[in-house]
Design an enzyme around this catalytic site. Structure first.
Site, PDB file in Angstrom:
ATOM      1  N   GLU A  68     -17.735  21.859  24.751  1.00 11.23           N
ATOM      2  CA  GLU A  68     -17.191  20.564  24.324  1.00 11.23           C
ATOM      3  C   GLU A  68     -16.355  19.944  25.429  1.00 11.23           C
ATOM      4  OE1 GLU A  68     -14.461  18.664  20.696  1.00 11.23           O
ATOM      5  OE2 GLU A  68     -14.657  20.841  20.894  1.00 11.23           O
ATOM      6  N   MET A 109      -9.445  29.009  15.880  1.00  8.17           N
ATOM      7  CA  MET A 109     -10.198  30.243  16.098  1.00  8.17           C
ATOM      8  C   MET A 109     -10.868  30.208  17.470  1.00  8.17           C
ATOM      9  SD  MET A 109     -13.620  31.585  14.159  1.00  8.17           S
ATOM     10  CE  MET A 109     -14.852  32.506  15.075  1.00  8.17           C
ATOM     11  N   GLN A 110     -11.482  29.090  17.812  1.00  8.71           N
ATOM     12  CA  GLN A 110     -12.172  28.988  19.094  1.00  8.71           C
ATOM     13  C   GLN A 110     -11.212  29.183  20.260  1.00  8.71           C
ATOM     14  OE1 GLN A 110     -14.238  25.224  19.013  1.00  8.71           O
ATOM     15  NE2 GLN A 110     -15.507  25.797  17.255  1.00  8.71           N
ATOM     16  N   GLU A 124     -11.326  -7.570   1.439  1.00  7.81           N
ATOM     17  CA  GLU A 124     -12.377  -6.555   1.469  1.00  7.81           C
ATOM     18  C   GLU A 124     -12.513  -5.809   0.143  1.00  7.81           C
ATOM     19  OE1 GLU A 124      -8.836  -4.750   3.811  1.00  7.81           O
ATOM     20  OE2 GLU A 124      -9.730  -6.713   3.459  1.00  7.81           O
ATOM     21  N   ARG A 173     -18.585  20.980  15.109  1.00  5.67           N
ATOM     22  CA  ARG A 173     -19.823  20.736  15.840  1.00  5.67           C
ATOM     23  C   ARG A 173     -20.133  21.876  16.810  1.00  5.67           C
ATOM     24  NH1 ARG A 173     -18.657  15.992  16.816  1.00  5.67           N
ATOM     25  NH2 ARG A 173     -20.000  14.926  15.337  1.00  5.67           N
ATOM     26  N   GLU A 222      -7.917  25.937   3.894  1.00  2.51           N
ATOM     27  CA  GLU A 222      -6.928  25.063   3.266  1.00  2.51           C
ATOM     28  C   GLU A 222      -7.544  24.072   2.285  1.00  2.51           C
ATOM     29  OE1 GLU A 222      -8.033  22.865   7.145  1.00  2.51           O
ATOM     30  OE2 GLU A 222      -7.899  24.915   6.389  1.00  2.51           O
ATOM     31  N   SER A 245       0.842  -1.198   0.000  1.00  2.00           N
ATOM     32  CA  SER A 245       0.000   0.000   0.000  1.00  2.00           C
ATOM     33  C   SER A 245       0.879   1.250   0.000  1.00  2.00           C
ATOM     34  CB  SER A 245      -0.911  -0.010   1.231  1.00  2.00           C
ATOM     35  OG  SER A 245      -0.144  -0.025   2.416  1.00  2.00           O
ATOM     36  N   CYS A 255     -10.706  26.891  12.606  1.00  2.00           N
ATOM     37  CA  CYS A 255     -11.701  26.062  13.295  1.00  2.00           C
ATOM     38  C   CYS A 255     -11.416  26.059  14.799  1.00  2.00           C
ATOM     39  CB  CYS A 255     -11.725  24.664  12.688  1.00  2.00           C
ATOM     40  SG  CYS A 255     -13.204  23.714  13.111  1.00  2.00           S
ATOM     41  N   ASP A 297      -6.627  -8.096  -1.541  1.00  2.33           N
ATOM     42  CA  ASP A 297      -7.272  -7.847  -0.254  1.00  2.33           C
ATOM     43  C   ASP A 297      -8.695  -8.407  -0.286  1.00  2.33           C
ATOM     44  OD1 ASP A 297      -5.000  -6.469   0.420  1.00  2.33           O
ATOM     45  OD2 ASP A 297      -5.874  -4.475   0.126  1.00  2.33           O
ATOM     46  N   HIS A 322     -12.470  26.155   6.947  1.00  2.00           N
ATOM     47  CA  HIS A 322     -11.186  25.542   6.596  1.00  2.00           C
ATOM     48  C   HIS A 322     -10.722  26.036   5.227  1.00  2.00           C
ATOM     49  CE1 HIS A 322     -10.885  22.470   9.850  1.00  2.00           C
ATOM     50  NE2 HIS A 322     -12.202  22.615   9.873  1.00  2.00           N
TER      51      HIS A 322
END
Length: 548
Positions: free
Chosen positions: A404, A383-384, A148, A475, A522, A13, A380, A146, A520
């Site tokens: 939070e 900033m908070q 899956e 959130r 970016e 991988s 995000c 693989d 965001h």
């Protein structure tokens, strides 16, 4: 009807399928074609939204609010084509869709099986929007063999059979390991990988071979012979100094020509590589360097902040400056001597994150930047934390914090200037949330508009604009009821949601460059179109470094 290119991987991988896909998309664009890129991931998570950054790297968010694999960030950065919800799917999403249909009775009582029901669901996903572009590039996550991944490989085999001949090709990435003891490149792993692929009914048309050493012509001829591909369809892929060299390197190696030959497109349009030549010129001929401290929670894995790292590079390119980003674990800033780790940097960036761990260090970083007049960009959570720092040390709310963190601790410890957003408007719908909701997909996700205050730094950064749109993933929100109190103390709320309820951008009055944004930026930055915030932040950081 689009032509399809299915990109698979073998041997190991992390060979760079996402980068190869993105570079190929850019090369097809350079020849005048339209493209769209997609990622099919075999894991059972419905999406990466609830996965740890240490487990999976960053979560890339689209304009329409999908939480996706970070490879979609590569796709956007290289092609400029905005990703959509329909460009990313996992086994978890596929199985969830199939089971929902079964519960509704959509299968009319039939026995539900991997073939045809799961594979049909995958094929339906692949076909969405295939009349919109010339080429659809679809990357299959993981490696051939693989367990899956088998339903995806079977689905693309069936899909190619269902389409007219010549409408689909397969590109396979493998590794050519170098044995130092014998001084040889070994082709056997590639042969076995292709054999595994052929055993499930897929024959590659193009082979891309990763190698640390030059691949001799005789080895390319050997691979072509044993893997049943044309010699000019064996494409070497060497390690590069920067990922943005990939389009030029793959073009020089003949990847785009090999793909067009596999489709029988002749004569092919000549490519215009001007964009990528300019990108490399800006990278290779930088006229200075600036050090940026990135203070985050997940700094042990750079992929956790992949888009931030790339956006800083883009910001440097916009200014012809080389950005040296240095990653600092925010927990290391929590002691009394911690802030001194930030001495000597031209700028401080605090990116997003979740949970209380390390947040006191982020608050210390915001305080250091404010007091020392160091350019600061908070994104995000960044900033908070800047708002909490201002509330504690400027507005006289010493126990300011986030709801939070109280929720995480199970007790009330703070005056929450950041709180859980329980209701907002998304498009024409009212969205409601509560703490007990599932974690996945329950945040404010996707593109939202912010109204900018005139004559502020943020308005200048965006060329005098009074309205911008950017992507969110969070959130919790800054509580606008503290707006007046904080503004009197010197924190300007320079951007709000159009209804005036949700703070989107804050600035520090009298500071040379201090901006916190809830979104965001970016995620939309590209090497040929840097995000304005990053371009101006890097400019300000270099200017501040000169003044020291």
């Amino acid at each position: 009807m689009a032509r399809y290119i299915f990109i698979t991987g073998g041997v190991v991988s992390s060979l760079g399928k996402g980068l190869a896909s993105a570079a190929l998309g850019a090369l097809l664009q350079a020849r005048g074609y339209t493209v769209r890129l997609r990622k099919l991931d075999p894991y059972l998570n419905v999406d990466p939204g609830t996965m740890s950054p240490f487990e999976h790297g960053e979560v890339f968010v689209t304009d329409d609010g999908a939480e996706t694999d970070l490879d979609l960030g590569h796709y956007e950065r290289f092609t400029g084509v905005s990703a959509r919800r329909t460009d990313s799917v996992s086994s978890g999403r596929i199985y969830s869709n199939v089971l929902e249909k079964e519960r509704r009775g959509a299968y009319l009582g039939k026995t539900i099986q991997v073939i045809p029901h799961v594979t049909n669901e995958i094929k339906d996903f692949l076909a969405v929007g295939d009349d919109e572009v010339d080429f659809m590039l679809c990357e299959i996550g993981g490696t051939v063999g693989d367990i899956e991944g088998l339903p995806f490989f079977e689905a693309i085999r069936q899909f190619a059979q269902d389409r007219p001949r010549g409408q689909c090709i397969f590109m396979h990435l493998t590794l050519l390991p170098y044995m130092a003891a014998s001084g040889e490149l070994k082709t056997k792993p590639t042969q076995h990988s292709v054999k595994e692929l052929r055993s499930i009914g897929i024959a590659p048309d193009v082979l891309v071979c990763r190698s640390e050493q030059p691949i001799p012509e005789k080895e390319r001829a050997k691979i072509a012979l044993f893997c049943n591909v044309r010699p000019d369809a064996v494409i070497p892929a060497y390690d590069l100094k920067t990922i943005y060299e990939a389009p030029l390197a793959y073009h020089k190696a003949g990847l785009d020509q090999a793909v067009l030959d596999a489709f029988g497109i002749s004569p092919a349009p000549r490519p215009d590589m001007t964009r990528w030549e300019d990108v490399m010129d800006r990278l290779q001929n930088a006229e200075g360097e600036v050090r940026i401290a990135v203070v985050g929670k997940y700094t042990q894995l750079e992929d956790a902040y992949k888009s931030v790292a790339e956006a800083l590079t883009h910001g440097g390119m916009a200014n012809r400056i080389r950005v040296k980003a240095e990653w600092i674990d925010s927990e290391k800033l929590e002691g009394p001597e911690g802030p001194h780790l930030l001495d000597g940097y031209g700028g401080i960036l605090v990116p997003g994150g979740f949970g209380e761990r390390g947040t006191e260090g982020m608050i210390s970083a915001a305080k250091y930047a404010r007091e020392k007049k160091v350019p600061y960009l908070g994104i995000c959570l960044g900033m908070q934390m800047a708002v909490i720092e201002a509330a504690r040390n400027m507005a006289g709310i010493p126990d300011a914090g986030s709801e939070e963190f109280d929720h995480e601790a199970g007790q009330k410890r703070f005056t929450p200037v950041v709180y859980l957003l329980k209701e907002w408007i998304q498009g024409n719908y009212k969205v409601q949330r509560k703490l007990s909701d599932d974690k996945g997909g329950t945040m404010r996700l996707g593109a939202y508009t912010a109204s900018l205050k005139p004559d502020t730094l943020i308005s200048q950064v965006y060329g005098g604009a009074l309205e911008i749109e950017d992507r969110h993933r969070h959130r919790y929100e800054v509580d606008a009821t503290y707006k007046d109190q904080l503004e009197k103390a010197g924190l300007t709320f320079s951007g709000m949601s159009p209804d005036g309820r949700l703070p989107e951008i804050v600035e520090i009055d009298g500071h040379p460059w201090f901006i916190g944004v809830q979104f965001h930026p970016e995620l939309k930055s590209k090497p040929f179109s840097p995000a304005p915030l990053f371009a101006d932040f890097v400019r300000a950081a270099k200017e501040a470094e000169r003044l020291v």
